[in-house]
Design an enzyme around this catalytic site. Structure first.
Site, PDB file in Angstrom:
ATOM      1  CG  ASP A  36      -0.527  -0.035   2.537  1.00 57.17           C
ATOM      2  OD1 ASP A  36       0.686  -0.266   2.723  1.00 57.17           O
ATOM      3  OD2 ASP A  36      -1.337   0.162   3.471  1.00 57.17           O
ATOM      4  N   GLY A 121      -2.533  -6.272  18.859  1.00 54.34           N
ATOM      5  CA  GLY A 121      -1.232  -6.866  18.544  1.00 54.34           C
ATOM      6  C   GLY A 121      -1.322  -8.098  17.669  1.00 54.34           C
ATOM      7  CG  ASP A 171      -4.155  -1.330   8.380  1.00 57.57           C
ATOM      8  OD1 ASP A 171      -4.069  -2.138   7.437  1.00 57.57           O
ATOM      9  OD2 ASP A 171      -3.247  -1.152   9.211  1.00 57.57           O
ATOM     10  CE1 TYR A 220       4.009  -1.095   7.412  1.00 51.39           C
ATOM     11  CE2 TYR A 220       4.571   1.229   7.574  1.00 51.39           C
ATOM     12  CZ  TYR A 220       3.754   0.229   7.103  1.00 51.39           C
ATOM     13  OH  TYR A 220       2.675   0.543   6.308  1.00 51.39           O
TER      14      TYR A 220
HETATM   15  C1  GLA Z   1       0.252  -2.337   8.462  1.00 53.64           C
HETATM   16  C2  GLA Z   1       0.000  -0.949   7.881  1.00 53.64           C
HETATM   17  C3  GLA Z   1      -0.659  -1.041   6.505  1.00 53.64           C
HETATM   18  C4  GLA Z   1       0.131  -1.980   5.583  1.00 53.64           C
HETATM   19  C5  GLA Z   1       0.433  -3.297   6.286  1.00 53.64           C
HETATM   20  C6  GLA Z   1       1.336  -4.200   5.467  1.00 53.64           C
HETATM   21  O1  GLA Z   1      -0.963  -2.977   8.728  1.00 53.64           O
HETATM   22  O2  GLA Z   1      -0.835  -0.212   8.746  1.00 53.64           O
HETATM   23  O3  GLA Z   1      -0.780   0.241   5.941  1.00 53.64           O
HETATM   24  O4  GLA Z   1       1.299  -1.357   5.119  1.00 53.64           O
HETATM   25  O5  GLA Z   1       1.034  -3.110   7.551  1.00 53.64           O
HETATM   26  O6  GLA Z   1       0.706  -4.599   4.299  1.00 53.64           O
END
Ligand code: GLA
Length: 380
Positions: A36, A121, A171, A220
């Site tokens: 995303d 989590g 999300d 991340y």
């Molecule tokens: C988390 C982030 C999303 C996406 C996912 C991995 O959930 O909030 O925006 O990047 O990781 O796909």
């Protein structure tokens, strides 16, 4: 109708009568992981693990109380600033902040109680669900008339700028725009959504490893910048524009790690498109193959899996009646998503849980989920 338990909690903790009942779901991502923030494709479904809030206008500050943590917190909706509120209330306060930034309308303070069935989590977006519950609630209380897509974009901004987590749009968009019985194919560049019905003989399983996500944020952010680096080297605005040939021809100009990160994103976008077709054709072999390939790519190229997620995925792959499985969400713990044949659901759940326990010594939990509608606020 709000549940009786929430109504009595409201009466115990707040004054007067509740006026707004807001519901917002968590999500599970079927495929399209870590794409995303690269302008790519994702394929989540909003699920029946939800945040519910029972609220009313407040004469003083905003006062919120959580059924699960037993904690209450107070802030002023009109003056709250990033960094001032911590814990789960930050997602609610951040929505007040971002809505005012966006509309210029001073938000009324509210009082209320919040309850959540979204495990924290586990990688199924408990925070996006809180953001969207307060997004739709304040939208209604203040008469802002914003649509759910706009609220999802504002919720992402709340997460980025108020909470300080650099997430993509998946999300919040899933929690805002989910549709009952369907998964949603989302192009994160155009924000176009195509709903894809979940075949009636399949169930979505969330297989919680019970290993809470760890070190997610720094890893991340590191993955994000490696992707940006790969795009820059190829002269592209984002990895969305890359393809396997272009990547291969640039392989010598980037480190092996950056190359592998980019290869995951490029192949995952392709798998996401293929998955859309396979789901439509109910091609169970192809669905299983794509889910497994996605997990392997996240494990080997993107390096966001962990032993527990790998064991859970393998437990699923070895169980007959389980069509396919892979880790879901950011990784480093949390859950796998699986698709299982509905007529073998009970056996699949117990076999996967038993196998995971034998492999890891951990009591994982496999939950069958329904795809549900996105966030809504009702007057009560
Ligand atoms: C988390 C982030 C999303 C996406 C996912 C991995 O959930 O909030 O925006 O990047 O990781 O796909």
């Amino acid at each position: 109708m709000p549940p009786a338990k929430l109504i009595s909690l409201f009466h115990a903790k707040c004054q007067g009568e509740p006026r707004i009942y807001a519901l917002a779901p968590g999500r599970v991502n079927l495929i399209g992981e870590h794409t995303d923030y690269n302008d790519g494709y994702v394929f989540p479904a909003a699920i029946d693990k939800q945040v519910s809030a029972l609220l009313a206008p407040s004469t003083g500050a905003t006062r919120l109380f959580s059924e699960q943590t037993g904690e209450g917190q107070t802030f002023d909706a009109q003056t709250v600033k990033p960094g001032e509120v911590k814990g789960w209330t930050a997602y609610a306060a951040g929505m007040a902040w971002v809505l005012q930034e966006h509309t210029g309308v001073p938000l009324p303070n509210i009082q209320g109680v919040v309850s959540s069935t979204v495990p924290m989590g586990s990688g199924i977006s408990s925070s996006a669900a809180i953001e969207m519950a307060f997004g739709v609630a304040w939208n209604q209380v203040a008469g802002l008339s914003l649509d759910n897509k706009t609220l999802a974009l504002l919720a992402q901004r709340c997460e980025n700028q108020f909470v300080g987590v650099n997430c993509g749009i998946m999300d919040q968009m899933a929690s805002a725009m989910g549709k009952e019985g369907s998964a949603m194919f989302l192009d994160t560049q155009s924000l176009e959504i195509q709903y894809a019905p979940i075949p009636s003989d399949l169930a979505i399983l969330v297989c919680d490893t019970k290993k809470p996500r760890a070190l997610t944020e720094s890893a991340y952010n590191e993955r994000r910048s490696q992707c940006e680096q790969a795009a820059r080297i190829m002269g592209l605005p984002s990895l969305r524009e890359a393809n396997p040939d272009l990547l291969q021809s640039n392989a010598e100009t980037m480190s092996e790690t950056v190359y592998c990160r980019a290869r995951h994103v490029v192949t995952e976008n392709d798998r996401c498109l293929k998955f859309k077709k396979a789901l439509k054709n109910q091609d169970l072999n192809e669905i299983g193959h794509l889910l497994k390939a996605s997990h392997e790519s996240l494990r080997d190229d993107y390096e966001v899996s962990c032993r527990e997620l790998d064991e859970m995925a393998e437990a699923c792959w070895e169980t007959s009646g389980c069509v396919g499985a892979r880790m879901t969400g950011a990784g480093f713990g949390g859950a796998c998503v699986a698709l299982a044949k509905i007529d073998q659901l009970t056996e699949v759940i117990s076999e996967v849980e038993t196998s995971y326990l034998r492999r890891t010594g951990l009591d994982g939990e496999v939950m069958a989920c329904r795809a549900v509608n996105g966030a809504q606020a009702f007057r009560v």
